[in-house]
Enzyme design. Sequence first.
Site, short mmCIF file in Angstrom:
data_model
loop_
_atom_site.label_atom_id
_atom_site.label_comp_id
_atom_site.label_asym_id
_atom_site.label_seq_id
_atom_site.Cartn_x
_atom_site.Cartn_y
_atom_site.Cartn_z
N CYS A 179 66.54 -7.54 52.34
CA CYS A 179 67.20 -7.54 53.65
C CYS A 179 66.22 -7.04 54.71
O CYS A 179 65.35 -6.21 54.42
CB CYS A 179 68.42 -6.61 53.65
SG CYS A 179 69.79 -7.17 52.61
N CYS B 286 73.20 -4.64 43.84
CA CYS B 286 72.88 -5.18 45.16
C CYS B 286 74.19 -5.47 45.88
O CYS B 286 74.93 -6.37 45.47
CB CYS B 286 72.06 -6.46 45.03
SG CYS B 286 71.69 -7.25 46.62
N GLN C 254 75.19 -23.81 48.35
CA GLN C 254 75.17 -22.88 49.48
C GLN C 254 75.29 -21.46 48.95
O GLN C 254 76.01 -21.19 47.99
CB GLN C 254 76.30 -23.19 50.45
CG GLN C 254 76.18 -24.53 51.18
CD GLN C 254 75.00 -24.59 52.16
OE1 GLN C 254 74.37 -23.59 52.46
NE2 GLN C 254 74.71 -25.79 52.63
N PHE D 48 71.08 -36.65 51.86
CA PHE D 48 70.72 -35.36 51.26
C PHE D 48 72.01 -34.68 50.80
O PHE D 48 72.28 -33.53 51.07
CB PHE D 48 69.97 -34.46 52.25
CG PHE D 48 68.76 -35.12 52.88
CD1 PHE D 48 67.54 -35.12 52.22
CD2 PHE D 48 68.85 -35.72 54.12
CE1 PHE D 48 66.42 -35.72 52.79
CE2 PHE D 48 67.74 -36.32 54.70
CZ PHE D 48 66.52 -36.34 54.04
N CYS E 12 69.12 -25.70 57.43
CA CYS E 12 68.84 -24.32 57.05
C CYS E 12 67.61 -23.79 57.76
O CYS E 12 67.17 -22.67 57.48
CB CYS E 12 68.68 -24.19 55.54
SG CYS E 12 67.31 -25.17 54.88
#
Length: 404
Positions: A73, A143, A236, A263, A357
Site C-alpha cells: 500500500c 493483510c 477483477q 478483450f 486499468c
Amino acid sequence: MSRIETLTIERLGHRGEGIATLDGKPVFVALTLEGETVAAEIDGNRGRLVDVISASPMRRAPFCPHYGACGGCQLQHLEADAYHQFKRSLVVDALSRAEVQTSVADPISAHGAGRRRATLHATKSAAGFMALRSHAIHDLDTCPILVPALARAPEIARAIAAATGPCDVSFTASDMGLDVAIRAKAAKPGERLTAIAHQFDLARLSLNGEPLILHRQPVVAMGRSSVPLPISSFLQATADAEEVLASLVIDAVKGARQVADLFCGIGPFALRLAASVPVFAADSDAPAICALNAAKRKTKGLKPITAERRDLFREPLGVFELNRFDAVVLDPPRAGAKAQVEELAKSKVPTVAYVSCDPQSFSRDAAILIAGGYRIGAATPVDQFAYSSHVEVAAVFYRDKPSR
C-alpha cells in the site's frame, strides 16, 4: 554517500510518493504528503523518510501494522477526501497530457470486502509483498486489504515455499474455495504439496500452469452464470469492482441490438450483456474463451454469445467487421488497445464503452477515437485497489449520426 536533508513536499507523484525539490532537481519521498516539512535520507533522486517535522492536516494514522515497511500500500496515511481526489487526479492528469477534454467524475469506491486476488512472494521463512523500496520480502501474518477468505494466504505461501523453494504464490478466493497457483522454477510435484492442498482444503493447487490437486473446480458467479476459472486467469481484484464496471458497461450500450466485447476475458461483461442482447466476444487467451463458452452452455436464457480466440493486438477487428455492431466494449490490458481503436476510429460504430486499468494508455486511445470523430462522455474513475496508486477508468464514446 547518502545524507539527511530537510525538504518541503510540493505535491504527490502519480505513484503516491511526495515530491520535493533539492538542488533544482525532484526528489521522491514515500509516505509523505503535500505541504509537509520532512527530514529524509537522500540517495540519488530518492529519499527515505526519517521524520515528519511539520505534518499535513490530511495525514492520518494507518490502520495496518505493516504499513510503511510493506510495499503493498502507498496511501493509508492520506485522509479519505484527499485520497479520493488523488485517485481522480490520476485520470485528470493523464487526459490533460493527451489533450483530451472531458469532465471527470468523483471516483466510485469499489473496495468491497477486499481483494479476492493476491500474489505473494515466498520463501520458507517469509511470505508477503515486497518491502517498501526494496527487493526483500516483507513477511506478513495477515493483510487487512484482502477478503477474509485469504486470511491464511501468508501461512499457506510459507508452507508451499518450504516444499518448493522460493516461489510466487497466486491466490484467488473462488466460490468453491481457494484457487492457488505456484510459480517456482525448480519445483516438482510431490507428496508435500499434496499434503498442503489437503491441510488447507484448497479447491485447486497448480504448479507452473499445470494442475496438481483438484478437490473442487474453482468457479465465480458472473451475472446469472457460474464461470470455471482457468489456472492463473485474470479476474477483477474485487467483486464490487466487477459489478460496478459491468453496470457502467450495460448502461452505456443499452438499446444496442448487436454488441462486441473485445478483450472479453472469461466473460464478466459478455455474460451479463447476453441477458438481453447477442454478443460477439474475442480474446487472445484460449483458456478464458473456453471458460466463457462453458459458462454460456450451462446458463439458461441467454442470447447467443459467439466467443472467438483472437489476438486483437495483431489482428484487430477491421472496419467492415466492426460496422455490424451497434456498440463495442473494450477492456484491454494495461498496454491499451491502440491497434483496435485505430480501426474503430475509421468505423461507423455508434457507441464504444471503454474500461481501462491504466489512465495513460486509456487517454492515448481516447485521443485516437476523438480524432476519428467520436465525442467522449464523462470519465469515471473506479477505485478497487485500495490505498494504492492504481485506478480504473471507464468512459463512453459516441459517434453522432450524420444529419440528412
